[in-house]
Design an enzyme around this catalytic site. Structure first.
Site, mmCIF file in Angstrom:
data_model
loop_
_atom_site.group_PDB
_atom_site.id
_atom_site.type_symbol
_atom_site.label_atom_id
_atom_site.label_comp_id
_atom_site.label_asym_id
_atom_site.label_seq_id
_atom_site.Cartn_x
_atom_site.Cartn_y
_atom_site.Cartn_z
ATOM 1 N N ASP A 102 -6.122 3.142 7.866
ATOM 2 C CA ASP A 102 -7.551 2.854 7.983
ATOM 3 C C ASP A 102 -7.848 1.381 8.213
ATOM 4 O OD1 ASP A 102 -7.963 5.499 7.602
ATOM 5 O OD2 ASP A 102 -8.772 5.350 5.574
ATOM 6 N N GLY B 161 0.825 -1.205 0.000
ATOM 7 C CA GLY B 161 0.000 0.000 0.000
ATOM 8 C C GLY B 161 0.858 1.254 0.000
ATOM 9 N N GLY C 72 -0.216 4.401 0.310
ATOM 10 C CA GLY C 72 -0.941 5.559 0.854
ATOM 11 C C GLY C 72 -0.078 6.304 1.856
ATOM 12 N N PHE C 73 -0.714 7.029 2.750
ATOM 13 C CA PHE C 73 0.045 7.845 3.690
ATOM 14 C C PHE C 73 0.910 6.990 4.629
ATOM 15 C CE2 PHE C 73 -3.325 10.921 2.562
ATOM 16 C CZ PHE C 73 -2.512 11.976 2.188
ATOM 17 N N ALA D 294 -5.482 11.635 7.288
ATOM 18 C CA ALA D 294 -4.116 11.545 6.811
ATOM 19 C C ALA D 294 -3.068 11.719 7.912
ATOM 20 C CB ALA D 294 -3.907 12.559 5.679
ATOM 21 N N GLU E 67 -18.891 17.041 1.937
ATOM 22 C CA GLU E 67 -18.019 17.766 1.019
ATOM 23 C C GLU E 67 -18.496 17.618 -0.423
ATOM 24 O OE1 GLU E 67 -13.943 18.015 3.636
ATOM 25 O OE2 GLU E 67 -14.108 16.338 2.247
#
Lengths: 446, 446
Positions: A310, A18, A20-21, A326, A179
């Site tokens: 997550d 992964g 991601g962050f 994040a 949003e």
């Protein structure tokens, strides 16, 4: 007693799944530390700045503005190899992972950071009628669907069909739903009204459906109230305490028996852990399939396997769940790298440090000029909160060259009240053509 | 004798098919002239700045940088209705056109400006193994294919497979082929070499195949020689006087019996008129199916039908064919609008003015810092030509807000030698998922 790694010792193989962050931050912290040989595997070739994904869905930003090649980011990390593959299986006993490409990756340490995907709570079939918002492809699909529906409405002469094409239903009143609803109301009802000749886009319906009593449940009550008022002001129909009983191709069925005819259903009502989490030897911590790690973020019985972001369910010092934002993910990535370095530094069995979450707060944007911020005892809303949101998101984007392009795009859109990325690149037809050219053959779609 | 339109006369219905340079320019010239009621129909919702399409294919620009919503451009043209539809049939006798949507459009004047599509000269089946470059979706498919091949090569352990994945074959040595080859050589061999750990991107092969004796046949001989030398310097293998006898999934078969193993075949060897041209009552002017209009750009026997742009075949004052470039298309669009206005102005049968092409020249870019320019008696090459290219293309983009973003993107890429838009948005898997979410169902691709 600490002792440096003997120079003859082989580097420890770290497999990060992964980009991601969590994964990116962990890889960055291990960069050019020759005690580690890092492989970062992701099914995409890019890191995605997920907090701005809704802006791609609502035609405010282009996909490359919020995504950057993982290879490029990690260009100078000579001990990190980026591989584009999707891990299909894990064998914790043999310390291997198998990719869809057929490759078998062996590891000394595994970092699972595969995040979450959209969840339909077991309602099979709902997936095919709704649009999720977790990947760039999904964001582009939302944009394409909503814009194409307006094009079809401009062509249509059937009033019912027109109304259906001009209704966007968003299920889920969390930050993503709020949003999206705010941005769509801005785009569709305000920016586009001079663009069409036959339909009146100010009549366009954006409906936000939330099962609980208020939207933005993670915020204070008065913040939820403010957000609801603000959305109503933008023309969004906010339906709280409203459950969804079924979803079909052209319709959302509500728990109260009502139906909403719509040609665009966005599903922002829930997520579940990526399916890889279930391949580990640990029982899930919650119904969403997330993992409960040890305090150091390793897995019970598996000090060589870490999980972060997550995909895990953990609590902060006050007993509150660590939110899926994040900063939390980046902190976990850094923590895992720290533990790995401590492991490599010494031969003692001293306890690894526990992960500590530094809560920087949460924020959600509500259309143009408004947001809500909750950070420690600080509460902001309206324009000050919006400014804070802008500041934090631009700050986060530092390191991306995209920052400048994003800022410019926003500045133009803000001043002119009209974003310029609202092009439809692929119609379904084009996609078939494109796929056909890639050597795959699809039958005609219905 | 001239006479103004009577105020009671109904506006003349003008149907423009195609939102390229011809159609857009024609619509702009008729904007807010209440003697006309204009419908502009295009299968996409955007105008595409085609001269920069190769930069999307080579990951230098993002799709929205070179495309803009037609509705947005024509926002203030109150008498122009933009409709997203694909015209499937024409009935010149009844003065109607039928869209794929089922709509029937009636007209007083028809402007056919549907351009060209990639042509395989009757070689059925080649299409599925090659990548064209006429639409945004095609440009993104080229980018996706080439970048994904590099990802697969980094994963592969089979040397033959690696070599195949690291070979890009471009068929056709015209401006498109030359620009693509130069940009790919820059991107793949220079920018990316620090990004991969297992493959050496400087070993990547870019092969440009041209059937005739020299590339850039529309330019002077010494310009072709310069371009060839320059491409060779960038590492492109230029094969002139080389025909293609067959194309298969993994291979280009050359006329001399040689085969080139490759996982990316770009077809830039020819175009043919859009199929709508054949639905008119006029015989095609050439093998590519293009139409030969009257000097005023109307069709023989049909003073109410006009055609312009790449779909027509005409000659300039000196007897040379008018090239398929943006300035020519824009001039034709303006000319057609002028004729329509003259028609509306008077009742006499005075002859309509003939179209006159003002030749501004042609230019092709060859990688970084080099280009060739041919304009009247002026010949430029190398850096001065490249500067001229930059100036003209930025000038052309005026009117697009994208101009600034394009300039910034170029400036960054130029200084840092590395473009930032090289993300792969959709893998084939993602596309299927996305399509499935749109309510269509595709079987698994092979």
């Amino acid at each position: 007693m600490k002792s440096e790694n003997s120079p003859k010792e082989a580097p420890r193989k770290v497999l990060i799944i992964g980009g991601g962050f969590v994964g990116l931050e962990c890889a960055r912290r291990l960069a050019n530390d020759e005690r580690f040989e890092v492989s970062l595997v992701d099914r995409n070739n890019h890191h995605l700045f997920q907090p701005l994904l809704y802006q791609v869905a609502t035609a405010s930003l282009a996909a490359p503005d919020i995504a950057r090649s993982l290879r490029q980011i990690l260009e100078k990390a000579r001990n990190v190899t980026v591989l584009m593959d999707e891990i299909a299986d894990l064998s914790p006993g043999e310390r291997t992972a198998t990719g869809k490409s057929g490759h078998v990756y062996s590891y000394d340490y595994l970092v699972l950071a595969t995040g979450v995907r959209t969840s339909f709570f077991g309602n099979l079939g709902w997936e095919q009628h709704t649009l999720g918002l977790k990947t760039l492809a999904e964001a582009q699909m939302i944009r394409r669907t909503v814009l194409s529906n307006l094009e079809k409405a401009e062509l249509s002469t059937d009033p019912d069909e027109r109304r259906r094409l001009m209704t966007v239903a968003i299920v889920g009143g969390g930050p993503t739903g709020v949003e999206l609803a705010g941005a769509f109301a801005d785009l569709l009802r305000r920016s586009l009204h001079t663009n069409f000749r036959r339909i009146d886009t100010t009549k366009l319906r954006v409906i936000l459906i939330e099962g609980s009593e208020r939207i933005l449940g993670a915020y204070d009550e008065e913040q939820s109230e403010y957000a609801e008022k603000r959305l109503s002001h933008l023309g969004v129909e906010v339906r709280t305490s409203t459950t969804v009983s079924n979803v079909s191709a052209q319709c959302v069925h509500l728990g109260n028996g009502e139906t909403i005819d719509t040609a665009a259903i966005v599903w922002a009502a829930g997520t579940e852990a990526s399916p890889l989490a279930a391949k580990l030897d640990v029982p899930p911590a919650d119904r969403a399939g997330r993992i409960a790690p040890e305090p150091d973020l390793s897995l019970p019985g598996h000090p060589e396997i870490f999980a972060g972001g997550d995909v895990v369910s953990i609590r902060d010092g006050k007993g509150n769940p660590v939110p899926g934002v994040a900063p939390a993910a980046m902190q976990m990535g850094r923590h895992i790298a720290k533990v790995l370095k401590i492991d490599a530094d010494r031969y003692t069995d001293e306890a690894r440090p526990a992960f500590k979450y530094y809560d920087k707060g949460i924020m959600a944007i509500i259309g143009k000029n408004a947001a809500v911020v909750k950070s420690g005892n600080l509460r902001l809303r309206a324009f000050p909160a919006w400014l804070a949101w802008l500041f934090v998101h631009v700050l986060f984007l530092i390191g991306f060259r995209n920052k400048l392009s994003v800022l410019l795009g926003w500045a133009f859109a803000y001043l002119r009240d009209t974003p310029d990325t609202r092009i439809i690149v692929n119609s379904a037809d084009n996609e078939q053509e494109a796929a056909a050219q890639a050597g795959e053959s699809y039958p005609d779609a219905a």
